[in-house]
Design an enzyme around this catalytic site. Structure first.
Site, PDB file in Angstrom:
ATOM      1  N   ASP A   1      -7.460  19.074 -13.861  1.00  0.00           N
ATOM      2  CA  ASP A   1      -7.736  17.853 -14.463  1.00  0.00           C
ATOM      3  C   ASP A   1      -7.291  17.748 -16.071  1.00  0.00           C
ATOM      4  O   ASP A   1      -7.827  18.461 -16.873  1.00  0.00           O
ATOM      5  CB  ASP A   1      -9.125  17.499 -14.446  1.00  0.00           C
TER       6      ASP A   1
ATOM      7  N   ARG B   1       0.978  -1.471  -0.108  1.00  0.00           N
ATOM      8  CA  ARG B   1      -0.164   0.013   0.048  1.00  0.00           C
ATOM      9  C   ARG B   1       0.966   1.083   0.033  1.00  0.00           C
ATOM     10  O   ARG B   1       0.566   2.214  -0.588  1.00  0.00           O
ATOM     11  CB  ARG B   1      -0.827   0.074   1.075  1.00  0.00           C
TER      12      ARG B   1
ATOM     13  N   TYR C   1     -16.624  16.950 -15.601  1.00  0.00           N
ATOM     14  CA  TYR C   1     -16.905  15.453 -15.687  1.00  0.00           C
ATOM     15  C   TYR C   1     -17.863  14.932 -14.496  1.00  0.00           C
ATOM     16  O   TYR C   1     -17.901  15.498 -13.261  1.00  0.00           O
ATOM     17  CB  TYR C   1     -15.552  14.798 -15.164  1.00  0.00           C
TER      18      TYR C   1
ATOM     19  N   LYS D   1      -7.823   6.811 -19.527  1.00  0.00           N
ATOM     20  CA  LYS D   1      -8.200   7.526 -20.471  1.00  0.00           C
ATOM     21  C   LYS D   1      -6.936   7.305 -21.442  1.00  0.00           C
ATOM     22  O   LYS D   1      -6.624   6.360 -21.972  1.00  0.00           O
ATOM     23  CB  LYS D   1      -8.899   8.618 -20.611  1.00  0.00           C
TER      24      LYS D   1
HETATM   25  C1  LIG Z   1     -13.121   9.765 -16.619  1.00  0.00           C
HETATM   26  C2  LIG Z   1     -12.667  11.100 -15.860  1.00  0.00           C
HETATM   27  C3  LIG Z   1     -12.507  11.201 -14.650  1.00  0.00           C
HETATM   28  C4  LIG Z   1     -12.805  10.163 -13.502  1.00  0.00           C
HETATM   29  O1  LIG Z   1     -11.853   9.127 -13.711  1.00  0.00           O
HETATM   30  P1  LIG Z   1     -12.091   7.609 -13.471  1.00  0.00           P
HETATM   31  O2  LIG Z   1     -10.687   6.942 -13.920  1.00  0.00           O
HETATM   32  O3  LIG Z   1     -13.155   6.885 -14.283  1.00  0.00           O
HETATM   33  O4  LIG Z   1     -12.436   7.278 -11.979  1.00  0.00           O
HETATM   34  C5  LIG Z   1     -12.180  12.424 -14.206  1.00  0.00           C
HETATM   35  N1  LIG Z   1     -12.139  13.387 -14.902  1.00  0.00           N
HETATM   36  C6  LIG Z   1     -12.370  13.280 -16.268  1.00  0.00           C
HETATM   37  C7  LIG Z   1     -12.115  14.556 -17.058  1.00  0.00           C
HETATM   38  C8  LIG Z   1     -12.492  12.006 -16.696  1.00  0.00           C
HETATM   39  O5  LIG Z   1     -12.723  11.839 -18.049  1.00  0.00           O
END
Ligand SMILES: *Cc1c(COP(=O)(O)O)cnc(C)c1O
Length: 379
Positions: free
Chosen positions: A170, A46, A98, A195
């Site tokens: 983000d 962890r 998001y 992504k």
């Molecule tokens: C998918 C996404 C998230 C969340 O991420 P997860 O890996 O699904 O928890 C946050 N911000 C954006 C812009 C995203 O596309």
């Protein structure tokens, strides 16, 4: 080292035991000690794991940061950032966000006494109205999801610094191939590595990257204390994904441009949201802070008919109807019924998520096949 080399070598060293070029998948929870405390830097997975560390070093390198942290999902990474705060603290966040991020803020952390302001940030000065002595964090998503608004990170960072407030960005949609928020003055970069960084739709993961040591130490403490880490197998997969990030992104951008131009000239299409158009309201900021315009595109159809939008996404074949984005394969989504279903209708319509809005994540297939697919689906 330049970016296209960093994706492959940044923060990496060959395995010390046998010289393996890729780090081994250290599928272990614990590490042998010769005497209590007598270990080789690893005690419990962890806290640290060598495969995860190799990935975290890669995260830091490609975002021009000093410290990287990997989490079990993008939302777990965000959760760690919010845990820097205390009841009574306030956050100023992008309003076109998001859906899961909005849910985390409003359905979990609002109950812990943290106050969130959702603000249109296309005009950076707008955020000044929401900053007060309790403001501790500004949360920016750019390009925004799914409206593809562009927010001026440098301008926001100047305001954040003037008020001594942390700025987190983000960077999931843009990736460090297109924009480097830390270089533009952000304190924290966050990714859903699910992504583009992973890039192959085969893993769920999150990342944070920072420059400052004290901030990194606080986040490492939260990462270990709350425990939302990712496993070594997933770490390996995302590390492998990052090695081709630059060539994938190049093709996502090329195909994105072709698709955006096809859609904008289509008689049945009303609006196309893509920052590469000169007519995009913040095209000039996009041109300055991004290297190219990416493969994320949203559009609406004339008449704004819900059923017609559903038919289009059902008819698309190469564009798979699915949540998520950023993989090699093209995906399509209908935000009103999918990713943004958790945002109330009147709220989502205020930011442009109307019934006919369709979002495309343009993949790296042959562009002719993508256009032919759109043609047969839209008619
Ligand atoms: C998918 C996404 C998230 C969340 O991420 P997860 O890996 O699904 O928890 C946050 N911000 C954006 C812009 C995203 O596309």
């Amino acid at each position: 080292m330049k970016f296209n080399t960093k994706t492959i070598h940044g923060g990496q060293e060959h395995d010390k035991a046998y010289g393996s070029v890729m780090p081994p998948i250290y599928q272990t929870s614990t590490y042998a000690q010769s005497t209590p405390g007598g270990h080789k830097g690893y005690e419990y997975s962890r806290t640290h794991n060598p495969t995860r560390n190799a990935l975290e070093n890669a995260f830091a390198s490609i975002e021009n940061g000093n410290y990287g942290l990997a989490f079990g999902s993008g939302l777990a990474a965000m959760d760690a950032v919010i845990k820097l705060l205390k009841p009574g603290d306030e956050v100023v966040s992008t309003n076109d966000l998001y859906g899961g991020s909005y849910r985390l803020f409003t359905k979990i952390y609002a109950d812990f006494g943290i106050k969130f302001h959702f603000v249109g940030m296309q005009n950076a000065a707008n955020i000044e109205n929401y900053i007060n002595k309790n403001t501790k964090l500004i949360w920016v998503e750019t390009p925004t999801n799914p409206m593809m608004n562009i927010i001026d990170i440098k301008a926001i960072s100047k305001i954040a610094k003037a008020h001594n407030v942390l700025l987190a960005v983000d960077n999931t949609f843009a990736t460090p191939y297109l924009q480097l928020p830390l270089d533009l003055g952000a304190d924290i970069v966050m990714h859903s590595a699910t992504k583009y960084l992973g890039g192959h739709s085969d893993v769920v993961m999150g990342a944070l990257i920072v420059k400052d040591k004290d901030l990194a130490d606080r986040l490492y403490f939260i990462q270990n204390a709350s425990g939302a880490i990712c496993g070594p197998q997933d770490s390996f997969l995302v590390l492998r994904g990052i090695k081709t990030l630059h060539i994938r992104m190049q093709r996502h951008c090329e195909n994105g441009k072709v698709v955006a131009e096809y859609l904008v000239n289509h008689p049945k299409i009303e609006n196309v949201y893509w920052p590469g158009f000169k007519s995009h309201p913040n095209h000039n900021i996009a041109k300055t802070q991004m290297k190219d315009f990416g493969g994320m595109i949203s559009f609406t159809t004339k008449g704004n008919n819900y059923e017609e939008a559903i038919k289009i996404v059902e008819r698309l074949k190469i564009f798979t109807l699915a949540e998520s984005l950023g993989g090699v394969e093209s995906l399509c989504g209908h935000p009103a019924s999918m990713t943004h279903a958790s945002i109330p209708k009147n709220e989502r319509e205020k930011i442009g998520v109307v019934d006919s809005l369709i979002r495309l994540s343009v993949g790296i297939e042959d562009k002719d096949d993508l256009i032919a697919d759109l043609k047969q689906a839209i008619g």
